[in-house]
Write a protein that holds these residues in place. Sequence first.
Motif, PDB file in Angstrom:
ATOM      1  N   GLN B 124      28.473 -27.620 -14.822  1.00 17.90           N
ATOM      2  CA  GLN B 124      29.454 -27.597 -13.741  1.00 17.90           C
ATOM      3  C   GLN B 124      30.958 -27.820 -14.216  1.00 17.90           C
ATOM      4  O   GLN B 124      32.022 -27.071 -13.684  1.00 17.90           O
ATOM      5  CB  GLN B 124      28.977 -28.421 -12.738  1.00 17.90           C
ATOM      6  CG  GLN B 124      29.558 -27.866 -11.331  1.00 17.90           C
ATOM      7  CD  GLN B 124      28.452 -28.875 -10.351  1.00 17.90           C
ATOM      8  OE1 GLN B 124      28.438 -30.014 -10.427  1.00 17.90           O
ATOM      9  NE2 GLN B 124      27.926 -28.222  -9.405  1.00 17.90           N
ATOM     10  N   ASP B 179      19.299 -23.967  -7.928  1.00 21.82           N
ATOM     11  CA  ASP B 179      20.706 -23.828  -7.885  1.00 21.82           C
ATOM     12  C   ASP B 179      21.280 -22.862  -9.136  1.00 21.82           C
ATOM     13  O   ASP B 179      21.924 -22.208  -9.093  1.00 21.82           O
ATOM     14  CB  ASP B 179      21.435 -24.997  -7.783  1.00 21.82           C
ATOM     15  CG  ASP B 179      22.828 -24.867  -7.243  1.00 21.82           C
ATOM     16  OD1 ASP B 179      23.075 -24.215  -6.095  1.00 21.82           O
ATOM     17  OD2 ASP B 179      24.074 -25.212  -7.874  1.00 21.82           O
ATOM     18  N   PHE B 180      20.712 -23.580 -10.146  1.00 21.25           N
ATOM     19  CA  PHE B 180      21.246 -23.294 -11.683  1.00 21.25           C
ATOM     20  C   PHE B 180      20.637 -21.599 -11.745  1.00 21.25           C
ATOM     21  O   PHE B 180      21.474 -20.628 -12.121  1.00 21.25           O
ATOM     22  CB  PHE B 180      20.880 -23.986 -12.653  1.00 21.25           C
ATOM     23  CG  PHE B 180      20.913 -23.066 -14.117  1.00 21.25           C
ATOM     24  CD1 PHE B 180      22.338 -23.162 -14.696  1.00 21.25           C
ATOM     25  CD2 PHE B 180      20.005 -22.646 -14.750  1.00 21.25           C
ATOM     26  CE1 PHE B 180      22.452 -22.506 -15.772  1.00 21.25           C
ATOM     27  CE2 PHE B 180      20.095 -21.987 -15.848  1.00 21.25           C
ATOM     28  CZ  PHE B 180      21.348 -21.828 -16.718  1.00 21.25           C
ATOM     29  N   TYR B 182      20.003 -19.411  -9.452  1.00 24.88           N
ATOM     30  CA  TYR B 182      20.673 -18.602  -8.407  1.00 24.88           C
ATOM     31  C   TYR B 182      22.026 -18.059  -9.242  1.00 24.88           C
ATOM     32  O   TYR B 182      22.089 -16.799  -9.267  1.00 24.88           O
ATOM     33  CB  TYR B 182      21.035 -19.435  -7.460  1.00 24.88           C
ATOM     34  CG  TYR B 182      21.858 -18.227  -6.348  1.00 24.88           C
ATOM     35  CD1 TYR B 182      21.419 -17.528  -5.637  1.00 24.88           C
ATOM     36  CD2 TYR B 182      23.197 -18.733  -6.239  1.00 24.88           C
ATOM     37  CE1 TYR B 182      22.309 -16.857  -4.648  1.00 24.88           C
ATOM     38  CE2 TYR B 182      23.985 -18.179  -5.359  1.00 24.88           C
ATOM     39  CZ  TYR B 182      23.518 -17.158  -4.604  1.00 24.88           C
ATOM     40  OH  TYR B 182      24.366 -16.383  -3.775  1.00 24.88           O
ATOM     41  N   TYR B 183      22.763 -18.777  -9.773  1.00 19.00           N
ATOM     42  CA  TYR B 183      23.964 -18.659 -10.350  1.00 19.00           C
ATOM     43  C   TYR B 183      23.957 -17.517 -11.673  1.00 19.00           C
ATOM     44  O   TYR B 183      24.625 -16.951 -12.042  1.00 19.00           O
ATOM     45  CB  TYR B 183      24.873 -19.733 -10.519  1.00 19.00           C
ATOM     46  CG  TYR B 183      25.545 -20.156  -9.180  1.00 19.00           C
ATOM     47  CD1 TYR B 183      26.415 -19.574  -8.320  1.00 19.00           C
ATOM     48  CD2 TYR B 183      25.016 -21.309  -8.638  1.00 19.00           C
ATOM     49  CE1 TYR B 183      26.799 -19.921  -7.258  1.00 19.00           C
ATOM     50  CE2 TYR B 183      25.375 -21.765  -7.606  1.00 19.00           C
ATOM     51  CZ  TYR B 183      26.277 -21.071  -6.703  1.00 19.00           C
ATOM     52  OH  TYR B 183      26.464 -21.532  -5.430  1.00 19.00           O
ATOM     53  N   TYR B 184      22.750 -18.275 -12.320  1.00 16.12           N
ATOM     54  CA  TYR B 184      22.455 -17.451 -13.647  1.00 16.12           C
ATOM     55  C   TYR B 184      22.016 -16.163 -13.217  1.00 16.12           C
ATOM     56  O   TYR B 184      22.620 -15.091 -14.042  1.00 16.12           O
ATOM     57  CB  TYR B 184      21.271 -18.309 -14.366  1.00 16.12           C
ATOM     58  CG  TYR B 184      20.670 -17.343 -15.826  1.00 16.12           C
ATOM     59  CD1 TYR B 184      21.438 -18.124 -16.813  1.00 16.12           C
ATOM     60  CD2 TYR B 184      19.692 -16.735 -15.755  1.00 16.12           C
ATOM     61  CE1 TYR B 184      20.972 -17.422 -17.965  1.00 16.12           C
ATOM     62  CE2 TYR B 184      19.382 -16.166 -16.927  1.00 16.12           C
ATOM     63  CZ  TYR B 184      20.171 -16.498 -18.084  1.00 16.12           C
ATOM     64  OH  TYR B 184      19.745 -16.065 -19.250  1.00 16.12           O
ATOM     65  N   GLN B 186      23.004 -14.418 -10.668  1.00 14.08           N
ATOM     66  CA  GLN B 186      24.116 -13.639 -10.354  1.00 14.08           C
ATOM     67  C   GLN B 186      24.976 -13.135 -11.250  1.00 14.08           C
ATOM     68  O   GLN B 186      25.448 -12.130 -11.335  1.00 14.08           O
ATOM     69  CB  GLN B 186      24.779 -14.670  -9.154  1.00 14.08           C
ATOM     70  CG  GLN B 186      25.193 -13.922  -8.007  1.00 14.08           C
ATOM     71  CD  GLN B 186      25.402 -14.751  -6.963  1.00 14.08           C
ATOM     72  OE1 GLN B 186      26.364 -15.785  -7.221  1.00 14.08           O
ATOM     73  NE2 GLN B 186      25.258 -14.797  -5.760  1.00 14.08           N
ATOM     74  N   SER B 187      25.426 -14.039 -12.129  1.00 10.89           N
ATOM     75  CA  SER B 187      26.181 -13.793 -13.246  1.00 10.89           C
ATOM     76  C   SER B 187      25.422 -12.580 -14.025  1.00 10.89           C
ATOM     77  O   SER B 187      26.477 -11.888 -14.736  1.00 10.89           O
ATOM     78  CB  SER B 187      26.448 -14.977 -14.008  1.00 10.89           C
ATOM     79  OG  SER B 187      25.544 -15.233 -15.023  1.00 10.89           O
ATOM     80  N   LEU B 194      28.744 -16.929 -17.169  1.00 13.48           N
ATOM     81  CA  LEU B 194      28.115 -17.878 -16.292  1.00 13.48           C
ATOM     82  C   LEU B 194      29.200 -19.102 -15.904  1.00 13.48           C
ATOM     83  O   LEU B 194      29.660 -19.388 -16.865  1.00 13.48           O
ATOM     84  CB  LEU B 194      27.048 -18.572 -16.867  1.00 13.48           C
ATOM     85  CG  LEU B 194      26.208 -19.712 -16.086  1.00 13.48           C
ATOM     86  CD1 LEU B 194      25.902 -19.037 -14.614  1.00 13.48           C
ATOM     87  CD2 LEU B 194      25.059 -20.287 -16.637  1.00 13.48           C
ATOM     88  N   SER B 195      29.332 -19.092 -14.736  1.00 16.36           N
ATOM     89  CA  SER B 195      30.217 -20.451 -14.293  1.00 16.36           C
ATOM     90  C   SER B 195      29.665 -21.067 -13.125  1.00 16.36           C
ATOM     91  O   SER B 195      29.668 -20.310 -12.067  1.00 16.36           O
ATOM     92  CB  SER B 195      31.779 -20.193 -14.195  1.00 16.36           C
ATOM     93  OG  SER B 195      32.134 -19.342 -13.003  1.00 16.36           O
ATOM     94  N   LEU B 196      29.232 -22.125 -13.082  1.00 15.99           N
ATOM     95  CA  LEU B 196      28.833 -22.908 -11.652  1.00 15.99           C
ATOM     96  C   LEU B 196      30.030 -23.442 -10.967  1.00 15.99           C
ATOM     97  O   LEU B 196      30.836 -23.887 -11.556  1.00 15.99           O
ATOM     98  CB  LEU B 196      27.872 -24.092 -12.183  1.00 15.99           C
ATOM     99  CG  LEU B 196      26.792 -23.679 -13.085  1.00 15.99           C
ATOM    100  CD1 LEU B 196      26.216 -25.122 -13.407  1.00 15.99           C
ATOM    101  CD2 LEU B 196      25.806 -22.609 -12.531  1.00 15.99           C
ATOM    102  N   PRO B 197      29.841 -23.312  -9.854  1.00 11.05           N
ATOM    103  CA  PRO B 197      30.947 -23.409  -8.505  1.00 11.05           C
ATOM    104  C   PRO B 197      31.040 -25.214  -8.546  1.00 11.05           C
ATOM    105  O   PRO B 197      29.997 -25.892  -8.798  1.00 11.05           O
ATOM    106  CB  PRO B 197      30.588 -23.261  -7.257  1.00 11.05           C
ATOM    107  CG  PRO B 197      29.137 -22.754  -7.729  1.00 11.05           C
ATOM    108  CD  PRO B 197      28.695 -22.700  -8.889  1.00 11.05           C
TER     109      PRO B 197
END
Lengths: 10, 198
Positions: B124, B179-180, B182-184, B186-187, B194-197
């Motif tokens: 993060q 959560d990870f 989801y963003y994985y 999406q990217s 990949l970058s986590l908010p």
Amino acid sequence: GNTKPPHDEL
Amino acid sequence: VLLLKIHATKNCSGVSLKTQELYAIVFVTRYLDLLFSFISLYNTIMKLIFIGSSACIIWYIRFHRVVSQTYDREQDTFRVIFLILPCLLLGIFINHEFTITEILWTFSIYLEAVAILPQLVLLQRTKNVDTLTGNYVFLLGGYRALYLLNWIYRFLTEPGYRQWIVWISGTIQTAIYCDFFYYYFQSWRRNEKLSLPS
């Protein structure tokens, strides 16, 4: 239930 | 995957030493039974691979002349004692058998559930996550998520098969990755790094 299951997984 | 990445790129930025050390503790405390029980050749080899690869990764990050320079020391600040101590207490009080090896085994199950947290916090804090590091975390979480299917399969096919401590801990462990994941994805879908908010 306090019977110990076999630890056969990693 | 992580060992190959570090070996090949001679770079460990974005990799949490804390998580690797937690995993080393997990593997050593759980696989003590290497000394007194035999499950299968596969089981024994995998235990040795898990202990060996995490030891190698820790050695690279701590001591390799080039790799250790790339370690994000200032960012990897998770206080692991706040994970280790509660898991130890939980292992002492909630277990199947009050023996040293069984308590350590149970402790390792609890600790593994949360061992990824320092790595997720570091990810993060990292602006652009290295693709290989992102893949490593994805594979680690995916590997553990597959256990859920395996447990359902074994429950349905093996009479009397149940292990509540492992099931509950493993479910929490997989949930921490949601959560990870989801963003994985999406990217991956957007073809972006990949970058986590925060």
